[in-house]
Write a protein that holds these residues in place. Sequence first.
Motif, short mmCIF file in Angstrom:
data_model
loop_
_atom_site.label_atom_id
_atom_site.label_comp_id
_atom_site.label_asym_id
_atom_site.label_seq_id
_atom_site.Cartn_x
_atom_site.Cartn_y
_atom_site.Cartn_z
N SER A 118 -38.55 52.22 -1.35
CA SER A 118 -37.99 51.12 -2.13
C SER A 118 -36.83 50.49 -1.39
CB SER A 118 -37.51 51.65 -3.49
OG SER A 118 -36.65 50.75 -4.13
N ILE A 119 -36.77 49.17 -1.41
CA ILE A 119 -35.65 48.47 -0.78
C ILE A 119 -34.35 48.81 -1.49
CG2 ILE A 119 -35.93 46.40 -2.19
CD1 ILE A 119 -34.85 46.60 1.54
N HIS A 120 -34.41 49.12 -2.80
CA HIS A 120 -33.21 49.50 -3.55
C HIS A 120 -32.66 50.83 -3.03
CE1 HIS A 120 -33.36 46.34 -6.64
NE2 HIS A 120 -34.67 46.42 -6.50
N THR A 121 -33.57 51.77 -2.73
CA THR A 121 -33.14 53.06 -2.18
C THR A 121 -32.55 52.89 -0.80
OG1 THR A 121 -34.88 54.20 -3.44
CG2 THR A 121 -33.91 55.38 -1.58
N VAL A 122 -33.19 52.09 0.03
CA VAL A 122 -32.70 51.83 1.39
C VAL A 122 -31.30 51.20 1.32
CG1 VAL A 122 -33.04 50.43 3.46
CG2 VAL A 122 -34.98 51.59 2.40
N ASP A 168 -27.02 40.16 2.62
CA ASP A 168 -25.95 39.25 2.21
C ASP A 168 -25.13 39.82 1.06
OD1 ASP A 168 -26.70 37.45 4.14
OD2 ASP A 168 -27.84 36.15 2.77
N ASP A 169 -25.81 40.50 0.13
CA ASP A 169 -25.10 41.14 -0.98
C ASP A 169 -24.15 42.21 -0.46
OD1 ASP A 169 -26.40 39.61 -2.85
OD2 ASP A 169 -27.92 41.13 -3.33
N ALA A 170 -24.64 43.02 0.47
CA ALA A 170 -23.80 44.09 1.03
C ALA A 170 -22.58 43.51 1.74
CB ALA A 170 -24.61 44.95 1.99
N THR A 191 -24.53 51.76 -6.75
CA THR A 191 -24.74 50.33 -6.54
C THR A 191 -25.57 49.83 -7.71
OG1 THR A 191 -26.66 50.83 -5.13
CG2 THR A 191 -24.57 50.38 -4.03
N SER A 192 -25.19 48.68 -8.22
CA SER A 192 -25.83 48.14 -9.42
C SER A 192 -25.98 46.63 -9.26
CB SER A 192 -24.98 48.47 -10.65
OG SER A 192 -25.48 47.83 -11.80
N THR A 193 -27.01 46.07 -9.88
CA THR A 193 -27.20 44.63 -9.76
C THR A 193 -26.01 43.86 -10.32
OG1 THR A 193 -29.60 44.91 -9.94
CG2 THR A 193 -28.73 42.69 -10.26
N ARG A 196 -23.98 44.18 -6.94
CA ARG A 196 -24.63 43.32 -5.94
C ARG A 196 -24.45 41.85 -6.28
NH1 ARG A 196 -30.23 43.69 -6.18
NH2 ARG A 196 -30.16 42.06 -4.58
N LYS A 197 -24.54 41.53 -7.55
CA LYS A 197 -24.49 40.13 -7.97
C LYS A 197 -23.35 39.94 -8.98
CE LYS A 197 -28.42 39.08 -5.87
NZ LYS A 197 -28.46 38.19 -4.68
#
Length: 313
Positions: A58-62, A125-127, A189-191, A235-236
């Motif tokens: 998962s990209i979320h896990t990465v 970009d979020d990071a 980390t959370s949206t 993140r957002k």
Amino acid sequence: MAKPKLTEIELSIKKHIPPEINPAFQRSVSYSQYSMWANCPHRWAMKYLENKEPYQASIHTVFGTAFHETLQEYLKIMYSESGAASDRMNLEELFQERFREVYSKEYKSAGNHFSNASEMRDFFDDATAMLTWIQKRRNKIFTTRNMRLLGIELPLILKLSNNLYYKAFVDFALYDMDLNKVYIYDIKTSTRGWSDSEKRDDKKIAQVLLYKEYFARQYGFDVDQIEVEFFIVKRKIYEKAEYPIPRVQSFKPASGKTKRKQAVDSFQEFIKDCFDESGKPQIKSYLKNVGESSCKYCPYKDSLEFCDKINGL
């Protein structure tokens, strides 16, 4: 310049020799196992007893792993060297390196790509925005005066019963020399941050309550002198909000004796349901907790072969 003298708790951590777990006849259990069991015992059995859960990249896990490692390295430099040294770090470059490494590892395990360039750019970009926000506000978020870093990925390994051990790794822990207090942090980390319902979720907050209880037991430290906190990074954020929205959300759940007992008792229910007195897993039929929330992300939700959804709640 001479190195500062180690405090009593630092000496305890340095001298502590964690027990070795022999996988041939001993097992370790973690909060993640407990959390899965609390959500659905059948899924826990399929994954940890039958080894039938498919690998899910998962990209979320990465993203979460890469962000954790970047922030932890930043904290390590801040507390082992200086705040000024951490200010000079190129966190964007460090995250990019970690992001690539973790994705590559997950790609090899999954056997295929599970994201695309556009999605990965969005997460990158979020990071960058998250890390920049933290770095610019270092003095407001972190206190370094008379504060020591006790560890990054600090291991907690304690014997629970015959051949069964609790095993966890604390994201980071600090020690206030003036107050003689330990602060244990778990990075999330959370949206857009945690909602009130998430903050009331006993299963979710049990993670840091167990950290507090077992840290005190492992090092003989006064449990009342330990505080726990979820360090939640968003993140957002809503760019058009009336007031500036912080990227970091601090959540300190109640962690007194009653709440800790509740968490430990629930964890012990998991142990009792899944393991016998000798520490061996119990081979039996486990409850299928069928429901919209418990089945939503389950890898077996569309497979009658592995879950017929009979014996649900």
